[in-house]
Design a protein around this motif. Structure first.
Motif, PDB file in Angstrom:
ATOM      1  N   SER A  75       0.860  -1.184   0.000  1.00  0.00           N
ATOM      2  CA  SER A  75       0.000   0.000   0.000  1.00  0.00           C
ATOM      3  C   SER A  75       0.894   1.232   0.000  1.00  0.00           C
ATOM      4  CB  SER A  75      -0.927   0.022   1.223  1.00  0.00           C
ATOM      5  OG  SER A  75      -0.166   0.088   2.420  1.00  0.00           O
ATOM      6  N   GLY A  76       0.313   2.355  -0.379  1.00  0.00           N
ATOM      7  CA  GLY A  76       1.116   3.573  -0.360  1.00  0.00           C
ATOM      8  C   GLY A  76       0.386   4.748  -0.970  1.00  0.00           C
ATOM      9  N   VAL A  77       0.825   5.933  -0.570  1.00  0.00           N
ATOM     10  CA  VAL A  77       0.261   7.183  -1.085  1.00  0.00           C
ATOM     11  C   VAL A  77       1.397   8.155  -1.368  1.00  0.00           C
ATOM     12  CG1 VAL A  77      -1.169   9.193  -0.552  1.00  0.00           C
ATOM     13  CG2 VAL A  77      -1.933   6.920   0.136  1.00  0.00           C
ATOM     14  N   ALA A  78       1.383   8.753  -2.565  1.00  0.00           N
ATOM     15  CA  ALA A  78       2.326   9.816  -2.910  1.00  0.00           C
ATOM     16  C   ALA A  78       1.579  11.140  -2.857  1.00  0.00           C
ATOM     17  CB  ALA A  78       2.907   9.585  -4.296  1.00  0.00           C
ATOM     18  N   GLU A  79       2.212  12.172  -2.319  1.00  0.00           N
ATOM     19  CA  GLU A  79       1.571  13.482  -2.145  1.00  0.00           C
ATOM     20  C   GLU A  79       2.234  14.502  -3.069  1.00  0.00           C
ATOM     21  OE1 GLU A  79       0.543  12.783   2.596  1.00  0.00           O
ATOM     22  OE2 GLU A  79       2.196  14.115   2.017  1.00  0.00           O
ATOM     23  N   PHE A  80       1.377  15.232  -3.801  1.00  0.00           N
ATOM     24  CA  PHE A  80       1.873  16.199  -4.783  1.00  0.00           C
ATOM     25  C   PHE A  80       1.227  17.563  -4.586  1.00  0.00           C
ATOM     26  CE2 PHE A  80       3.287  12.410  -6.840  1.00  0.00           C
ATOM     27  CZ  PHE A  80       4.295  12.789  -7.726  1.00  0.00           C
ATOM     28  N   GLU A  81       2.023  18.583  -4.827  1.00  0.00           N
ATOM     29  CA  GLU A  81       1.516  19.946  -4.957  1.00  0.00           C
ATOM     30  C   GLU A  81       1.818  20.362  -6.389  1.00  0.00           C
ATOM     31  OE1 GLU A  81       3.296  22.323  -1.896  1.00  0.00           O
ATOM     32  OE2 GLU A  81       2.134  21.365  -0.276  1.00  0.00           O
ATOM     33  N   GLY A  82       0.799  20.353  -7.231  1.00  0.00           N
ATOM     34  CA  GLY A  82       1.017  20.533  -8.660  1.00  0.00           C
ATOM     35  C   GLY A  82       1.761  19.325  -9.198  1.00  0.00           C
TER      36      GLY A  82
END
Length: 216
Positions: free
Chosen positions: A73-80
């Protein structure tokens, strides 16, 4: 006296072999655990577990093995288009060896050994975790937890955003397995003599991380 001389000669030969076979992959910078920032406003991209993995390669003085470990499992976080954070879990029970056919007994024997207390000890430590703490340029830093030991590592990677899909791909880098208490047949273990010759396993393991994720 003759036995001592022969032992010293063997150690010298092993040392020369390690230098001669050294990989071109750069060692990841390792340091103390760092704080994980909260990116409340960041867009979240959920990792595709089937297509996200660690690719590993462990070398002996003669030969070696390589394979994969999948993300669970995993989540990547982006700003733009900028990666700013994320966290990923890796299921050590999915470890595979890709240089020996799965139908061969040697494959099952190797995987069983890798899951044993000599290496990952999956009965106690079935997962590994990576939490991104900082992204600067093409360098990603994060806390890696493996076998209950947490350290911060930094490695180079490329990030690609294509609509709702993102791909994070590291360069091939090395980690010193002994920093996470994986000591089997290491040259730094107490009983160096038992690790001589083709039984010695190099401490630096080559790693490449590939994560594919889709906007949640």
């Amino acid at each position: 006296m003759k036995k001592i001389v022969l032992n010293l000669f063997a150690v010298a030969i092993v040392g020369l072999s390690v230098v001669a076979c050294k990989s071109d992959a750069k060692e990841a910078k390792t340091g103390e655990v760092e704080a994980v920032a909260e990116n409340v406003e960041a867009a979240k991209y959920k990792a595709d577990a089937e297509n996200s993995m660690i690719m590993w390669k462990a070398n002996k003085i003669v030969g070696g093995h390589e394979g994969t470990i999948n993300v669970s499992s995993g989540v990547a976080e982006f700003e733009g288009d900028k990666l700013v954070g994320g966290n990923f879990m890796f299921d050590i029970n999915t470890i595979k060896c890709t240089d020996i056919p799965e139908t061969e007994e040697a494959n099952a024997n190797l995987i069983g050994h890798l899951k044993s207390p000599d290496f990952f000890d999956v009965a106690q430590f079935g997962t590994a975790a990576f939490e991104i703490t900082k992204v600067e340029g093409n360098n990603i830093s994060g806390n890696l937890t493996l076998k209950g030991i947490k350290k911060n590592i930094t490695f180079p990677a490329s990030v690609a955003v294509n609509g709702d899909d993102v791909t994070i791909t590291s360069d091939t880098f090395t980690l010193d397995r002994t920093e996470w208490n994986i000591m089997y047949n290491s040259a730094t273990s107490d009983d160096v003599a038992a690790s001589l010759g083709d039984k010695l396993i190099k401490d630096d393991v080559e790693i490449k991380i590939s994560v594919k994720a889709k906007k949640a």
